[in-house]
Design a protein around this motif. Structure first.
Motif, PDB file in Angstrom:
ATOM      1  N   LYS A 157       0.941  -1.113   0.026  1.00 13.19           N
ATOM      2  CA  LYS A 157       0.066   0.177   0.140  1.00 13.19           C
ATOM      3  C   LYS A 157       0.756   1.298  -0.065  1.00 13.19           C
ATOM      4  O   LYS A 157       1.995   1.352   0.616  1.00 13.19           O
ATOM      5  CB  LYS A 157      -1.000   0.196   1.277  1.00 13.19           C
ATOM      6  CG  LYS A 157      -1.804   1.280   1.270  1.00 13.19           C
ATOM      7  CD  LYS A 157      -1.115   2.133   2.418  1.00 13.19           C
ATOM      8  CE  LYS A 157      -1.737   3.615   2.446  1.00 13.19           C
ATOM      9  NZ  LYS A 157      -1.286   4.402   3.594  1.00 13.19           N
TER      10      LYS A 157
ATOM     11  N   ASP B 117      -4.919   1.956   4.466  1.00 20.81           N
ATOM     12  CA  ASP B 117      -4.078   0.922   5.463  1.00 20.81           C
ATOM     13  C   ASP B 117      -4.849  -0.455   5.483  1.00 20.81           C
ATOM     14  O   ASP B 117      -4.485  -1.370   5.338  1.00 20.81           O
ATOM     15  CB  ASP B 117      -3.509   1.327   6.568  1.00 20.81           C
ATOM     16  CG  ASP B 117      -2.830   2.654   6.716  1.00 20.81           C
ATOM     17  OD1 ASP B 117      -2.003   2.966   5.640  1.00 20.81           O
ATOM     18  OD2 ASP B 117      -2.636   3.805   7.615  1.00 20.81           O
TER      19      ASP B 117
ATOM     20  N   LYS C 209      -0.799   8.125  13.991  1.00 24.95           N
ATOM     21  CA  LYS C 209      -1.307   8.332  12.757  1.00 24.95           C
ATOM     22  C   LYS C 209      -0.767   7.502  11.653  1.00 24.95           C
ATOM     23  O   LYS C 209      -1.526   7.321  10.516  1.00 24.95           O
ATOM     24  CB  LYS C 209      -1.050  10.087  12.216  1.00 24.95           C
ATOM     25  CG  LYS C 209      -2.073  10.382  10.960  1.00 24.95           C
ATOM     26  CD  LYS C 209      -1.842  11.604  10.866  1.00 24.95           C
ATOM     27  CE  LYS C 209      -2.381  11.936   9.452  1.00 24.95           C
ATOM     28  NZ  LYS C 209      -1.258  12.249   8.458  1.00 24.95           N
TER      29      LYS C 209
HETATM   30 MG    MG Z   1      -2.451   7.202   6.164  1.00 22.18          MG
END
Ligand code: MG
Ligand code: ADP
Ligand code: ASP
Length: 440
Positions: free
Chosen positions: A5, A199, A254
């Motif tokens: 990703k 994610d 984050k």
């Molecule tokens: Mg992100």
């Protein structure tokens, strides 16, 4: 097979998109999940807000500016004339759709349709770019297989059967490109996995395809031991267990969507965090390995509301907590931290949508105090509660006012609640006490 990703910054400039191509072009079979280019989803959110607030002209201004930015990206990326035209036709179709949305009555479906365009744009352009560079790839539309159920959890049975048929129907490719973040809801409407959700898309896909590894490529060399946005001298952590990573993601780191680890931990599929701008760096490996004990990292979660529920006699009056919890259940509001005494219980929530209703229900049998703008500071590490250095965290009591402490709820997490204005001081001081080994 692997899932890779790439986040917003990784696809946020021509140079970075070229880096992504070099990273994925290694002859191995993979699914590549892309986010929107950095800044795009925020801009789409602002377009949706203008439409909601009945400001079509302001929405159109933002749409036109973004449209011309995307034409510049296409020109920078695609020198091949026919691919340049193909991409521009696609970009124009997306922006025509956005323009049409400015005429429509605002609804959740309109909002989610607008928000989905960033990932649709980045994947289409990237697929054209790979074609130009002679790298064969196939676009897998996420909306053909990614779906959430009524409780907004991934509908794994549906995703499994759909992704299998989508893969079977398409050409046998080495590189499949798909959109992160976007999905259908249980009624078939366009929806998403919440901000930062690419994610989560990657680990959901990784789990249903039972891949060897999920890689999350971002703009930093892995999970750091403190929030680099607020604290200097943070360091990357080379290994984390699934439990540690799950706590850090949930409590505000984050770099990972809060649910990232959930789909893969059961099948023990490792997740590797890597830096697109520095692929040589080790990054962080998240796996079932839990060899090291002690505090590994500190994270903070903002926008927390604390509720103190006071009653004449509480603990001995059995059934009191049950009554309290039932109210939170009715209003589908989850509780993060909780501490109790004989006369009061304090707890925290991060979703305050139903706060007024919850408070008025609680007021029927208790007096209530509400404190907004709180932050949970979370210290995470395997067996942190038992580690010999953990006492050093209590030095923080001399620097800031702590509203609540949760210690021992799990072996891997200690949480402190502070006023958000004290967050940076708390993170910085804890960094000094725990990682810089300040002499006490
Ligand atoms: Mg992100
Ligand atoms: P992407 O767009 O690739 O998904 P994000 O912005 O969502 O990237 O996540 C990466 C950012 O997370 C980093 O640039 C960093 O500022 C921030 N971050 C917050 N806490 C941490 C942490 N503990 N370790 C690493 N990065 C963190
Ligand atoms: N583009 C989405 C967002 O900005 C999803 C993601 O980047 O993971 O939230």
């Amino acid at each position: 097979m692997k899932v890779l990703k790439f986040g917003g910054t990784s696809v946020g400039s021509i140079e970075n998109i070229k880096n992504v191509k070099n990273i994925i072009n290694d002859g191995e079979k993979k699914v590549v999940v892309l986010s929107a280019m950095s800044g795009t989803t925020n801009t789409l959110v602002s377009i949706a807000k203008h439409i909601e607030q009945d400001q079509p002209n302001e929405a159109l201004d933002v749409i036109n500016k973004l449209h011309s930015n995307y034409f510049n990206v296409v020109d920078g990326l695609l020198t091949n004339e026919s691919l340049n035209k193909k991409a521009k036709d696609y970009v124009s179709a997306v922006f025509n759709l956005l323009v049409e949305c400015t005429d429509k009555t605002f609804s959740k479906v309109i909002e989610n349709t607008i928000l989905a365009q960033g990932e649709l744009l980045s994947t289409f352009m990237f697929n054209c770019f790979l074609e130009q560079e002679g790298v064969s790839s196939t676009l897998l539309p996420a909306l053909d297989f990614m779906r959430i159920d009524k409780s907004k959890d991934p509908d794994i049975t549906y995703i499994k059967s759909k992704i299998a048929s989508v893969l079977d129907a398409g050409p046998d490719a080495d590189i499949y490109i798909t959109q992160g973040f976007i999905c259908l809801d249980n009624e078939g409407n366009i929806s998403n996995l919440q901000r930062g959700g690419s994610d989560y898309s990657a680990t959901i896909i990784g789990a249903v395809l039972k891949v060897d590894e999920v890689q999350i490529w971002t703009d930093i060399d892995g999970m750091h031991n403190n929030d680099p946005r607020y604290v200097e001298n943070t360091r990357p952590i080379s290994n984390l267990s699934f439990d540690e990573a799950a706590e850090l993601a949930y409590f505000g780191a984050k770099i990972l969507h809060p649910q990232t680890v959930t789909p893969v931990r059961e099948d023990n599929i490792p997740v590797r965090l890597k830096n697109t701008m520095n692929p040589e760096a080790h990054g962080t490996l998240i796996s079932s390995d839990t060899t090291e004990n002690g505090i590994k990292a500190i994270a903070a979660k903002d926008n927390i509301t604390a509720i103190k529920i006071k009653s004449g006699r509480m603990l001995q009056a059995h059934g009191f907590l049950k009554r309290v919890f039932e109210i939170f259940e009715v209003y589908e509001t989850s509780i993060d931290m909780i501490t109790t005494s004989e006369v009061a219980v304090s707890l925290t929530i991060d979703d305050d949508k139903n706060l007024d209703k919850i408070v008025s229900e609680l007021e029927k049998f208790a007096s209530i105090e509400v404190d907004k703008d709180q932050s949970i500071i979370c210290l995470v590490g395997h067996s942190v509660v038992k580690h010999e250095d953990t006492y050093k965290m209590f030095q923080i009591l001399q620097d800031v006012k702590i509203r609540m402490i949760s210690y021992g709820g799990s072996n891997n997490n200690i949480s402190l609640l502070v006023n958000s204005k004290d967050k940076i001081t708390t993170l910085t001081k804890l960094n000094d006490y725990l990682f810089e080994l300040v002499t006490l």
